[in-house]
Design an enzyme around this catalytic site. Structure first.
Site, mmCIF file in Angstrom:
data_model
loop_
_atom_site.group_PDB
_atom_site.id
_atom_site.type_symbol
_atom_site.label_atom_id
_atom_site.label_comp_id
_atom_site.label_asym_id
_atom_site.label_seq_id
_atom_site.Cartn_x
_atom_site.Cartn_y
_atom_site.Cartn_z
ATOM 1 N N HIS A 1 -3.205 -3.619 -1.831
ATOM 2 C CA HIS A 1 -2.556 -4.543 -2.758
ATOM 3 C C HIS A 1 -1.610 -5.504 -2.031
ATOM 4 C CE1 HIS A 1 -1.826 -6.067 -6.623
ATOM 5 N NE2 HIS A 1 -1.665 -4.962 -7.301
ATOM 6 N N ALA A 2 -1.185 -5.164 -0.821
ATOM 7 C CA ALA A 2 -0.356 -6.080 -0.041
ATOM 8 C C ALA A 2 -1.132 -7.330 0.363
ATOM 9 C CB ALA A 2 0.173 -5.380 1.213
#
Length: 517
Positions: free
Chosen positions: A145-146
């Protein structure tokens, strides 16, 4: 070397063994649409040819010491494609249940930070899924998700999928590996950017002021009510500490059913219908366990602020709104109208406050320490929930998509859960279908297939309630409609608001110029 934003870095800091912070999906390909056949070797070659289409594929993370700066992306000097393309086989009979169990296991494994943070698992022996020919296959994707949000995740998959059975042109590949930078370079680059941040502070303060003015003006014009506040949600089983084992299930529906409801109830959006459907299913699920709270559940729904100029960029460009799901309302139609009134106001608040930009001014070491303490001490399940669950709706293309000639027949999305937020609902649309996917764990939702069944029942109940209602009961009050649908009585207040907004813009421009000087 590209530094992560504060929002992107927070997904690194929050990650732990029991809470992997990647998003992903299950993509089902029908063997009947690939007359030339398909194999792992063909899949491997297809992905290799698409590596140049997104920098995500070959960028790895490097982290400064003790959180003195946010991590950076660099071109991985040791990239090996084979590490990212696992080959799996479904156990017999190779049906939907087996596929969902395999996907849950894959989603529960943390990505290795010493490599680019993604994987695409090739799943063979899909022999028993209704509507798919024996010998079909699936792809299970995971991306940290980064690196992506819902919008950029769609762009990433678009790099792999084609709009016709004939694969698109392979892009020119001029990628070069980079050396891993030392600690001094990682920290020094962040501190060198502090001067730029001080100049940006005026712009952000201006955005906050403009947002506050919009909210004030909207409320003065009596158009909206404030949305639910953080920590106002009731305690439920959805807000326990999570376990490391994942549960997952996906189901899909004809998108025309949602369009029909939108047409029947003026002012209602497809997203409102989805929220009402989820609310009905959760109400039934909790009631079966004698756990339905008297107070309504609160959902957080991400709102993309990604603009056209942000296309192709990594990272997250999102805000969020809180939505009252009206689970204390037994009538489906009345529940839908309440949700519509709430989302109208929540969207104004969500667009007005640039929370993703404000986070950039929190010191990296403070953000890292706070996130790690919160995760490692398992605080998420011990306080009153910020909200009860997340429901994210990611629109996709209306035309069919293909992977190396085989048509994409179904797709289901996955997103991470953490302590205190044990259920994630991902909604995807594609080629006339709308899928709803449930990510949880055995401690919170051990039977996601049953909750998915209740989603089907909730949509049927809503359709029946709307069909049986008198026409005048379907009307939404004029004050709750968007500006374009309202009467002329609101015009004077809106004109005053626009004049005040222009005056504020001029004042902010002057402030920004003086800060730069």
């Amino acid at each position: 070397m590209r530094r992560l934003s504060a929002l992107d870095a927070s997904f690194i800091y929050l990650e732990d063994d029991h809470s992997p912070m990647h998003i992903g999906g299950v993509y089902l390909m029908d063997a009947a649409t690939a007359p030339k056949g398909f194999s792992y070797e063909m899949f491997h070659a297809h992905i290799r040819d698409r590596l140049a289409s997104s920098r995500i594929f070959r960028e790895r993370l490097v982290e400064p010491p003790i959180g003195l700066a946010h991590p950076c992306w660099i071109n991985d000097p040791g990239f090996q494609l084979d590490r990212h393309l696992p080959r799996l086989s479904l156990p017999a009979p190779g049906g939907r249940r087996e596929l969902m169990h395999v996907a849950a296991h894959v989603f529960g494994e943390v990505l290795d930070r010493r490599r680019p943070l993604w994987s695409l698992s090739f799943v063979e022996e899909v022999n028993g899924v209704d509507g798919f020919a024996p010998g079909s296959y699936a792809m299970i994707s995971k991306v940290h998700h980064a690196a992506v949000d819902g919008g950029s995740g769609v762009e990433l998959m678009a790099a792999l999928l084609d709009i016709s059975p004939v694969p698109g042109r392979v892009e020119h590949d001029d990628w070069q590996p980079e050396e891993i930078p030392g600690s001094l370079a990682l920290v020094g680059g962040a501190w060198a950017g502090m001067g730029r941040k001080s100049k940006e502070l005026g712009q952000v303060l201006g955005e906050v002021a403009r947002g506050a003015a919009r909210i004030y003006g909207a409320r003065r014009a009596e158009r909206i009510d404030p949305p639910p506040t953080l920590l106002s949600a009731p305690r439920t089983r959805l807000n326990r500490a999570v376990s490391s084992s994942r549960t997952f299930w996906g189901t899909d529906f004809d998108f025309e059913r949602y369009r029909a409801l939108r047409r029947q109830v003026p002012g209602v959006t497809v997203n409102d219908v989805v929220l009402c459907q989820c609310a009905g299913a959760l109400r039934a699920y909790l009631a079966e366990r004698d756990e339905l709270p008297r107070k309504s559940l609160i959902a957080m729904t991400p709102v993309s602020v990604r603009q056209e100029r942000d296309r192709g960029k990594m990272g997250n460009q999102v805000s969020a709104m809180l939505a009252d799901l009206a689970t204390d309302e037994p009538d489906p139609l009345r529940r839908l109208l309440r949700i519509r009134r709430g989302t109208t106001g929540s969207k104004v608040y969500a667009s007005a406050m640039p929370a993703h930009r404000i986070a950039e001014f929190i010191p990296s070491e403070t953000l890292a320490a706070a996130a790690r303490v919160y995760t490692r001490m398992r605080l998420g399940g011990r306080h009153r929930p910020f909200f009860n669950l997340i429901i994210t709706n990611v629109p996709g293309p209306s035309t069919p998509l293909y992977l190396a000639g085989a048509r994409l027949g179904a797709q289901f999305g996955m997103a991470p859960i953490i302590d205190g937020l044990g259920l994630m609902v991902v909604v995807l649309t594609h080629a006339g279908r709308l899928s709803i996917s449930l990510t949880s764990c055995y401690r919170v939702v051990p039977d996601p297939d049953h909750l998915a069944h209740l989603m089907d029942a909730a949509l049927i109940d809503l359709e029946r309630s709307v069909a049986a209602a008198p026409a005048d009961s379907l009307r939404i009050d004029d004050e709750d409609l968007p500006d374009a649908e309202r009467g002329d009585d609101a015009a004077p207040a809106l004109q005053r608001l626009r004049r005040a907004s222009r005056d504020l813009d001029r004042a902010i421009a002057t402030l920004d110029r003086r800060l730069r000087e």
